[in-house]
Design an enzyme around this catalytic site. Sequence first.
Site, mmCIF file in Angstrom:
data_model
loop_
_atom_site.group_PDB
_atom_site.id
_atom_site.type_symbol
_atom_site.label_atom_id
_atom_site.label_comp_id
_atom_site.label_asym_id
_atom_site.label_seq_id
_atom_site.Cartn_x
_atom_site.Cartn_y
_atom_site.Cartn_z
ATOM 1 N N SER A 1 0.801 -1.235 0.000
ATOM 2 C CA SER A 1 0.000 0.000 0.000
ATOM 3 C C SER A 1 0.830 1.281 0.000
ATOM 4 O O SER A 1 0.263 2.361 -0.180
ATOM 5 C CB SER A 1 -0.942 0.020 1.196
ATOM 6 N N LYS B 1 0.397 3.350 -2.967
ATOM 7 C CA LYS B 1 -0.762 4.247 -3.108
ATOM 8 C C LYS B 1 -0.339 5.710 -3.027
ATOM 9 O O LYS B 1 -1.024 6.584 -3.550
ATOM 10 C CB LYS B 1 -1.802 3.923 -2.028
ATOM 11 N N TYR C 1 -3.574 -2.513 -10.231
ATOM 12 C CA TYR C 1 -3.424 -2.243 -8.792
ATOM 13 C C TYR C 1 -2.539 -3.301 -8.112
ATOM 14 O O TYR C 1 -1.620 -2.971 -7.350
ATOM 15 C CB TYR C 1 -4.827 -2.189 -8.167
ATOM 16 N N TYR D 1 -4.809 3.558 8.006
ATOM 17 C CA TYR D 1 -6.181 3.024 8.120
ATOM 18 C C TYR D 1 -6.777 3.327 9.482
ATOM 19 O O TYR D 1 -6.603 4.441 9.987
ATOM 20 C CB TYR D 1 -6.210 1.513 7.805
ATOM 21 N N VAL E 1 1.058 -3.747 3.761
ATOM 22 C CA VAL E 1 1.018 -5.056 4.416
ATOM 23 C C VAL E 1 2.277 -5.891 4.162
ATOM 24 O O VAL E 1 2.410 -6.982 4.708
ATOM 25 C CB VAL E 1 -0.229 -5.909 4.069
HETATM 26 N N1 GLN Z 1 -2.313 -5.179 -2.048
HETATM 27 C C1 GLN Z 1 -2.874 -5.100 -0.738
HETATM 28 C C2 GLN Z 1 -4.381 -5.315 -0.784
HETATM 29 O O1 GLN Z 1 -5.006 -4.864 -1.681
HETATM 30 C C3 GLN Z 1 -2.529 -3.791 -0.128
HETATM 31 C C4 GLN Z 1 -3.078 -3.613 1.263
HETATM 32 C C5 GLN Z 1 -2.122 -2.952 2.203
HETATM 33 O O2 GLN Z 1 -0.922 -2.900 1.987
HETATM 34 N N2 GLN Z 1 -2.655 -2.498 3.313
HETATM 35 O O3 GLN Z 1 -4.968 -5.914 0.056
#
Ligand code: GLN
Length: 300
Positions: free
Chosen positions: A61, A64, A188, A236, A254
């Site tokens: 993430s 992003k 993505y 989050y 993650v």
């Molecule tokens: N690729 C992961 C997902 O879509 C990214 C989530 C994350 O890093 N929090 O679940």
Amino acid sequence: MEELLKPIVAEIFDQNDWGQPAQYIPELAGIDPKQFAVSVCLADGRTVSAGSASKPFSIQSISKVFSLMLALGRVGDQLWSRVGREPSGTSFDSVVLLEKERGRPRNPFINAGAIVTTDALLSGREPRTALAEILTLVKDMSGSEDIYINESVAASEQETGSRNMALAYYLKSHGNLSCTPEQTLGTYYHQCAIEMTTEQLAMAGRSLAGFDGAPKIISHEHIRRVNALMMTCGHYDGSGDFAFRVGLPGKSGVGGGILIIAPNVASIAIWSPGLNHYGNSNAGTRAAEMLSRATDWSVF
Ligand code: GLN
């Protein structure tokens, strides 16, 4: 800075409280959690690291942040008609608010919002072109060509990605996805599967820290806004906790990475693959807290 990092690394290994790597992505599930790296780029151009700072990890993430920067450069304020800028108070892959709020995700860092952001980058382009743009941006920002997408991680997520598929179809049903869910998610997953070292990631953060010598990617106003979103939404439902403990804009993934910005002072990347219950790096968050306390870099 070297002297500052030493006791932090020692304490992380001493406490032996690592958390568990992301279990829902099979390629990441088996990674040894007892790993740690930190890199700090300072405004004077020095980079100081400790731990496995040359080991590439899945940025997940954290990507992003880069897709948001590209999308802001491309569509500017139009993006906000499709995605909000409020913390969600829900987990990164939650579907709850999407129903209530008619398909406009709360912010660009939860999965639904990031899927919309990637969709904005994708419209009118081939997935491979959009991906090449994201990868080029990351390479330019970090000043390193040696950055790749791990195809096995992308494929692994695709296979188990029912939740993201649900989010994408939900967005589509509300008219907030211009490409097909498959196309947007394919892009993505690949952006999430970019691998970087903490050294490269800390270097990439220099533009967001506003350093003079860093590549100019987006306007100063956009830099402020991206940092504001990192502070309020970058972890989050753990964003408040991160602000409370660290006091700096940060974006987690993650894969166990965290990019942290001390505006005008430092760009910090930390990695440890074990996660806490929010899905943010457990040891990484503790290290960030210790570093912020030792340096007094909190913006508060
Ligand atoms: N690729 C992961 C997902 O879509 C990214 C989530 C994350 O890093 N929090 O679940």
